[in-house]
Design a protein around this motif. Structure first.
Motif, PDB file in Angstrom:
ATOM      1  N   GLY A  97       0.823  -1.208   0.000  1.00  0.00           N
ATOM      2  CA  GLY A  97       0.000   0.000   0.000  1.00  0.00           C
ATOM      3  C   GLY A  97       0.849   1.246   0.000  1.00  0.00           C
ATOM      4  N   GLY A  98       0.218   2.332   0.346  1.00  0.00           N
ATOM      5  CA  GLY A  98       0.837   3.646   0.364  1.00  0.00           C
ATOM      6  C   GLY A  98      -0.255   4.667   0.098  1.00  0.00           C
ATOM      7  N   PRO A  99       0.063   5.930   0.078  1.00  0.00           N
ATOM      8  CA  PRO A  99       1.375   6.497   0.382  1.00  0.00           C
ATOM      9  C   PRO A  99       1.468   6.928   1.845  1.00  0.00           C
ATOM     10  CG  PRO A  99      -0.035   8.183  -0.508  1.00  0.00           C
ATOM     11  CD  PRO A  99      -0.867   6.939  -0.424  1.00  0.00           C
ATOM     12  N   GLU A 100       2.658   7.281   2.265  1.00  0.00           N
ATOM     13  CA  GLU A 100       2.849   7.946   3.545  1.00  0.00           C
ATOM     14  C   GLU A 100       2.702   9.446   3.287  1.00  0.00           C
ATOM     15  OE1 GLU A 100       3.580   6.667   6.553  1.00  0.00           O
ATOM     16  OE2 GLU A 100       3.983   4.569   6.076  1.00  0.00           O
ATOM     17  N   VAL A 101       1.501   9.964   3.448  1.00  0.00           N
ATOM     18  CA  VAL A 101       1.233  11.375   3.141  1.00  0.00           C
ATOM     19  C   VAL A 101       1.671  12.234   4.324  1.00  0.00           C
ATOM     20  CG1 VAL A 101      -0.534  13.045   2.516  1.00  0.00           C
ATOM     21  CG2 VAL A 101      -0.707  10.697   1.696  1.00  0.00           C
ATOM     22  N   ALA A 102       2.470  13.256   4.049  1.00  0.00           N
ATOM     23  CA  ALA A 102       2.950  14.135   5.115  1.00  0.00           C
ATOM     24  C   ALA A 102       1.835  15.065   5.576  1.00  0.00           C
ATOM     25  CB  ALA A 102       4.141  14.957   4.624  1.00  0.00           C
ATOM     26  N   GLY A 103       1.663  15.177   6.901  1.00  0.00           N
ATOM     27  CA  GLY A 103       0.780  16.195   7.469  1.00  0.00           C
ATOM     28  C   GLY A 103      -0.694  15.968   7.246  1.00  0.00           C
ATOM     29  N   GLY A 104      -1.174  14.748   7.469  1.00  0.00           N
ATOM     30  CA  GLY A 104      -2.598  14.491   7.287  1.00  0.00           C
ATOM     31  C   GLY A 104      -2.953  14.331   5.821  1.00  0.00           C
ATOM     32  N   PRO A 105      -4.169  14.643   5.414  1.00  0.00           N
ATOM     33  CA  PRO A 105      -4.585  14.396   4.028  1.00  0.00           C
ATOM     34  C   PRO A 105      -4.011  15.370   3.024  1.00  0.00           C
ATOM     35  CG  PRO A 105      -6.358  15.448   5.251  1.00  0.00           C
ATOM     36  CD  PRO A 105      -5.286  15.124   6.265  1.00  0.00           C
ATOM     37  N   ASP A 106      -3.363  16.470   3.474  1.00  0.00           N
ATOM     38  CA  ASP A 106      -2.794  17.485   2.588  1.00  0.00           C
ATOM     39  C   ASP A 106      -3.834  17.958   1.576  1.00  0.00           C
ATOM     40  OD1 ASP A 106      -1.009  19.239   1.528  1.00  0.00           O
ATOM     41  OD2 ASP A 106       0.132  17.762   0.409  1.00  0.00           O
ATOM     42  N   HIS A 110      -5.037  16.386  14.954  1.00  0.00           N
ATOM     43  CA  HIS A 110      -5.804  16.949  13.840  1.00  0.00           C
ATOM     44  C   HIS A 110      -5.414  16.280  12.525  1.00  0.00           C
ATOM     45  CE1 HIS A 110      -8.652  20.043  14.853  1.00  0.00           C
ATOM     46  NE2 HIS A 110      -7.828  20.615  15.704  1.00  0.00           N
ATOM     47  N   ASN A 111      -4.107  16.080  12.317  1.00  0.00           N
ATOM     48  CA  ASN A 111      -3.662  15.405  11.100  1.00  0.00           C
ATOM     49  C   ASN A 111      -4.260  14.014  10.990  1.00  0.00           C
ATOM     50  OD1 ASN A 111      -2.084  17.497  10.132  1.00  0.00           O
ATOM     51  ND2 ASN A 111      -0.214  16.762  11.106  1.00  0.00           N
ATOM     52  N   VAL A 112      -4.218  13.280  12.103  1.00  0.00           N
ATOM     53  CA  VAL A 112      -4.758  11.916  12.109  1.00  0.00           C
ATOM     54  C   VAL A 112      -6.258  11.934  11.854  1.00  0.00           C
ATOM     55  CG1 VAL A 112      -5.168   9.887  13.555  1.00  0.00           C
ATOM     56  CG2 VAL A 112      -2.929  11.020  13.587  1.00  0.00           C
ATOM     57  N   GLU A 113      -6.971  12.820  12.550  1.00  0.00           N
ATOM     58  CA  GLU A 113      -8.424  12.869  12.388  1.00  0.00           C
ATOM     59  C   GLU A 113      -8.791  13.253  10.959  1.00  0.00           C
ATOM     60  OE1 GLU A 113     -12.209  14.268  14.971  1.00  0.00           O
ATOM     61  OE2 GLU A 113     -10.678  15.791  14.675  1.00  0.00           O
ATOM     62  N   ALA A 157      -7.160  12.743   8.227  1.00  0.00           N
ATOM     63  CA  ALA A 157      -6.937  11.601   7.330  1.00  0.00           C
ATOM     64  C   ALA A 157      -7.995  10.526   7.539  1.00  0.00           C
ATOM     65  CB  ALA A 157      -5.539  11.024   7.569  1.00  0.00           C
ATOM     66  N   PHE A 158      -8.370  10.271   8.794  1.00  0.00           N
ATOM     67  CA  PHE A 158      -9.410   9.271   9.067  1.00  0.00           C
ATOM     68  C   PHE A 158     -10.743   9.664   8.426  1.00  0.00           C
ATOM     69  CE2 PHE A 158      -7.549   7.366  13.273  1.00  0.00           C
ATOM     70  CZ  PHE A 158      -6.519   6.802  12.527  1.00  0.00           C
ATOM     71  N   VAL A 159     -11.069  10.951   8.444  1.00  0.00           N
ATOM     72  CA  VAL A 159     -12.328  11.413   7.837  1.00  0.00           C
ATOM     73  C   VAL A 159     -12.337  11.104   6.345  1.00  0.00           C
ATOM     74  CG1 VAL A 159     -13.667  13.461   7.239  1.00  0.00           C
ATOM     75  CG2 VAL A 159     -12.826  13.171   9.568  1.00  0.00           C
ATOM     76  N   VAL A 160     -11.181  11.345   5.678  1.00  0.00           N
ATOM     77  CA  VAL A 160     -11.104  11.056   4.244  1.00  0.00           C
ATOM     78  C   VAL A 160     -11.245   9.561   3.987  1.00  0.00           C
ATOM     79  CG1 VAL A 160      -9.632  11.148   2.196  1.00  0.00           C
ATOM     80  CG2 VAL A 160      -9.712  13.091   3.762  1.00  0.00           C
ATOM     81  N   ILE A 161     -10.526   8.756   4.749  1.00  0.00           N
ATOM     82  CA  ILE A 161     -10.575   7.304   4.545  1.00  0.00           C
ATOM     83  C   ILE A 161     -11.986   6.779   4.803  1.00  0.00           C
ATOM     84  CG2 ILE A 161      -9.698   5.093   5.393  1.00  0.00           C
ATOM     85  CD1 ILE A 161      -7.069   6.612   6.068  1.00  0.00           C
ATOM     86  N   GLN A 162     -12.618   7.276   5.855  1.00  0.00           N
ATOM     87  CA  GLN A 162     -13.961   6.821   6.210  1.00  0.00           C
ATOM     88  C   GLN A 162     -14.965   7.086   5.091  1.00  0.00           C
ATOM     89  OE1 GLN A 162     -16.292   9.269   8.779  1.00  0.00           O
ATOM     90  NE2 GLN A 162     -16.906   7.565  10.096  1.00  0.00           N
ATOM     91  N   PRO A 208      -6.271  -2.257   6.429  1.00  0.00           N
ATOM     92  CA  PRO A 208      -5.398  -1.802   7.519  1.00  0.00           C
ATOM     93  C   PRO A 208      -4.822  -0.417   7.237  1.00  0.00           C
ATOM     94  CG  PRO A 208      -4.298  -3.478   6.204  1.00  0.00           C
ATOM     95  CD  PRO A 208      -5.711  -3.424   5.721  1.00  0.00           C
ATOM     96  N   VAL A 209      -4.748   0.401   8.271  1.00  0.00           N
ATOM     97  CA  VAL A 209      -4.189   1.743   8.175  1.00  0.00           C
ATOM     98  C   VAL A 209      -3.013   1.849   9.133  1.00  0.00           C
ATOM     99  CG1 VAL A 209      -4.602   4.201   8.571  1.00  0.00           C
ATOM    100  CG2 VAL A 209      -6.387   2.794   7.505  1.00  0.00           C
ATOM    101  N   VAL A 210      -1.891   2.315   8.626  1.00  0.00           N
ATOM    102  CA  VAL A 210      -0.704   2.550   9.449  1.00  0.00           C
ATOM    103  C   VAL A 210      -0.411   4.049   9.440  1.00  0.00           C
ATOM    104  CG1 VAL A 210       1.766   2.144   9.729  1.00  0.00           C
ATOM    105  CG2 VAL A 210       0.273   0.272   9.011  1.00  0.00           C
ATOM    106  N   ILE A 211      -0.280   4.637  10.617  1.00  0.00           N
ATOM    107  CA  ILE A 211       0.142   6.033  10.726  1.00  0.00           C
ATOM    108  C   ILE A 211       1.668   6.044  10.658  1.00  0.00           C
ATOM    109  CG2 ILE A 211       0.092   8.134  12.102  1.00  0.00           C
ATOM    110  CD1 ILE A 211      -2.425   7.018  13.469  1.00  0.00           C
ATOM    111  N   GLY A 212       2.203   6.471   9.539  1.00  0.00           N
ATOM    112  CA  GLY A 212       3.647   6.459   9.358  1.00  0.00           C
ATOM    113  C   GLY A 212       4.288   7.686   9.976  1.00  0.00           C
TER     114      GLY A 212
END
Length: 549
Positions: free
Chosen positions: A236-245, A283-286, A288-293, A302-306
């Motif tokens: 998978g991927g990517p490791e996006v810097a700073g939340g969903p950007d 905030h970054n994590v939340e 990104a979670f909103v976008v994924i949801q 599976p989601v990994v916070i890199g």
């Protein structure tokens, strides 16, 4: 600025102690507690094969019963021909996995990658294998390619030839295919199936000097090559810097779900003291979670916070980040990782990993302020928080603390008033073992009152009247090689006796010898003081008579 170690060495008079009641209901299992804290990473892959790196890999492989993974950059980077003997420099690593002959034909050589992965596996750690960075022979902008970074360098100097798109997408895909095929032949299909694979790192910043569309193509060809070699691989991927950007993550997910696969053609302000900001990370994590949801088809993946860390550069050293040596880092990690687990529950995210971007640098001074887990084979306090997490059990218990901030409050405003005296509790009912982590955290590196903990457990281990308690502690005098080193006047050439003492101080230690506590009396409870930025782990086993259950 107040030096961090001076602040942390201050101990407040017990009369200031803040009363906090913590309760755990052993009959209320509120869900599984996934082992998310077992992921680690670093820019410098070659460090793993040097003595300090091997020692740390051994410690990571023994954090607990759950599998540990190591993610490293530069696994495909080309070595500097003028400096072949020094691949382990800051922000750098190389393997020569791909070169070309004079006619442009690929030459694959996975010898150095094998040495790194062999070291992982020999110590119980599995690869979190990252397809990065671009080999020099494939880079569309190969010169300059190498760089020399020191702790005072401008960060942007690192973004050279390895960060560019390939000259041939087909050759890039073939490289990934050959690499995974080689791993299957060397380690076996079952073993490689248990690894994680990902494509690149942080393409939203200059780690990728191509367009967004080019990254999508890079991803498509890499995944096609990996899955062609091992269709059952987890990639998978990517490791996006700073939340969903902004809309970057959403556009990537749209591409992988609804878009055309390019490889296959198919669908696819600075305070006067150190002040942390947990809110920004959450905030970054939340976000990104909103976008994924929002993508129903992704909710079970599976989601990994890199690179789940408080600051942006492990190899940089400034006075503002000397928190890395002491107690703020582990207490921050306990409080923030627990909130991230709570956010995953809130948004229905399958949170599989929280990856700490910290390893070790060989041949650097003791306690040099790098974001590392160990220094000269002396474990920093941060490693011991992961040893604590490693002792947590498989199911999460309901637990409350009168001193704990609500999730929404931390996300919006961080921890700026009273300290956060929080709790995370777990149980393994098959072993009749419970583990309860309690922290006293604040964003500010300033004196704060001790927390006077009143700890009670209800409904623990039916049929048991007593429990065998082990109380582990990270504080100024336990599990803290840094404070021990400061007390020695910070020697950079410690004697053998001092070094032995530092090694012992870096291990996870108990506050006192194991004790027996009553479980059948509502009057009985555990009382103890928890200083600011200290963390306790209470491990309790049910006892019937003189025997452990």
């Amino acid at each position: 600025m107040i030096p961090l170690f001076l602040v942390l060495l201050l101990h407040l008079h017990p009369a200031w102690a803040r009363q906090v009641n913590i309760s755990v209901d052993a009959s209320r299992i509120i869900g599984n507690l996934e082992a998310t804290t077992r992921f680690f990473g670093a820019d410098e892959p070659n460090e793993a094969v040097y003595p300090d790196g091997k020692a740390l890999i051994h410690n990571l492989g023994n954090l607990g019963p759950h599998q540990t993974y190591s993610r490293a950059h530069n696994l495909l980077t080309t070595c500097d021909p003028e400096n072949q003997t020094e691949p382990h420099r800051l922000k750098w690593g190389c393997t020569n996995a791909y070169t070309e002959d004079d006619s442009g034909n690929p030459i694959y050589n996975f010898t150095i990658v094998d040495e790194i992965f062999d070291t992982y596996l020999a110590h119980g750690v599995k690869p979190y294998a990252q397809a990065s960075f671009m080999p020099k022979a494939l880079s569309t902008s190969p010169d300059p390619y190498t760089f020399y970074f020191d702790p005072s360098s401008e960060y942007n100097l690192i973004y050279v030839g390895w960060s560019y798109p390939p000259t041939s997408w087909e050759k890039w895909g073939a490289l990934n295919y050959q690499w995974v095929k080689h791993c299957v032949e060397r380690y076996g299909k079952d073993e490689v199936e248990s690894w994680y694979w990902e494509v690149w790192n942080e393409p939203t910043i200059p780690y990728w000097n191509g367009t967004q569309a080019q990254y999508f193509t890079l991803y498509d060809y890499a995944v096609e090559g990996i899955l062609r070699a091992l269709p059952s691989a987890t990639v998978g991927g990517p490791e996006v810097a700073g939340g969903p950007d902004a809309d970057w993550l959403g556009l990537f997910l749209d591409h992988t779900i609804n878009g055309r696969n390019n490889a296959t053609g198919g669908k696819d302000s600075t305070p006067g003291h150190l002040q942390m900001n947990m809110s920004a990370a959450l905030h970054n994590v939340e976000d990104a979670f909103v976008v994924i949801q929002s993508y129903d088809s992704l909710n079970n993946l599976p989601v990994v916070i890199g690179e789940d860390d408080p600051d942006g550069c492990a190899a940089c050293v400034t006075p503002e980040i000397d928190y890395r040596n002491g107690l703020i880092f582990p207490s921050y990690t306990a409080a923030s990782f627990t909130r991230q687990i709570d956010l995953a529950v809130k948004y229905g995210i399958n949170l599989t990993g929280q990856l700490t971007w910290a390893f070790v640098f060989d041949d650097y001074p003791f306690f040099n302020n790098f974001r590392v887990l160990a220094t000269n084979q002396i474990n920093k306090p941060i490693l011991n928080i992961f040893r604590m997490f490693g002792k947590m059990q498989s199911q999460r218990l309901a637990a409350t603390s009168t001193g704990q901030y609500q999730l929404e409050s931390v996300v919006e405003g961080s921890i700026r008033d009273e300290s956060d005296v929080g709790v995370l509790a777990s149980i393994d009912d098959k072993e009749n073992k419970m583990a309860v982590m309690i922290w006293n955290y604040h964003d500010n590196a300033l004196p704060k009152p001790d927390a006077q903990i009143s700890f009670n457990i209800s409904n623990a281990f039916p049929g048991c009247t007593e429990g065998r308690l082990k109380h582990y502690r990270i504080d100024q005098s336990h599990s803290n090689a840094y404070s021990t080193w400061l007390a020695m006047d910070s020697p950079q050439d410690p004697t053998q006796q001092q070094y032995t003492q530092l090694k012992a101080a870096g291990e996870l230690q108990m506050l006192h010898e194991p004790t027996t506590i009553k479980l059948d009396s509502e009057e009985e409870g555990l009382r103890f003081e928890l200083p600011i930025h200290a963390v306790s782990l209470l491990v309790l086993e049910g006892v019937r008579g003189s025997q452990h259950i």
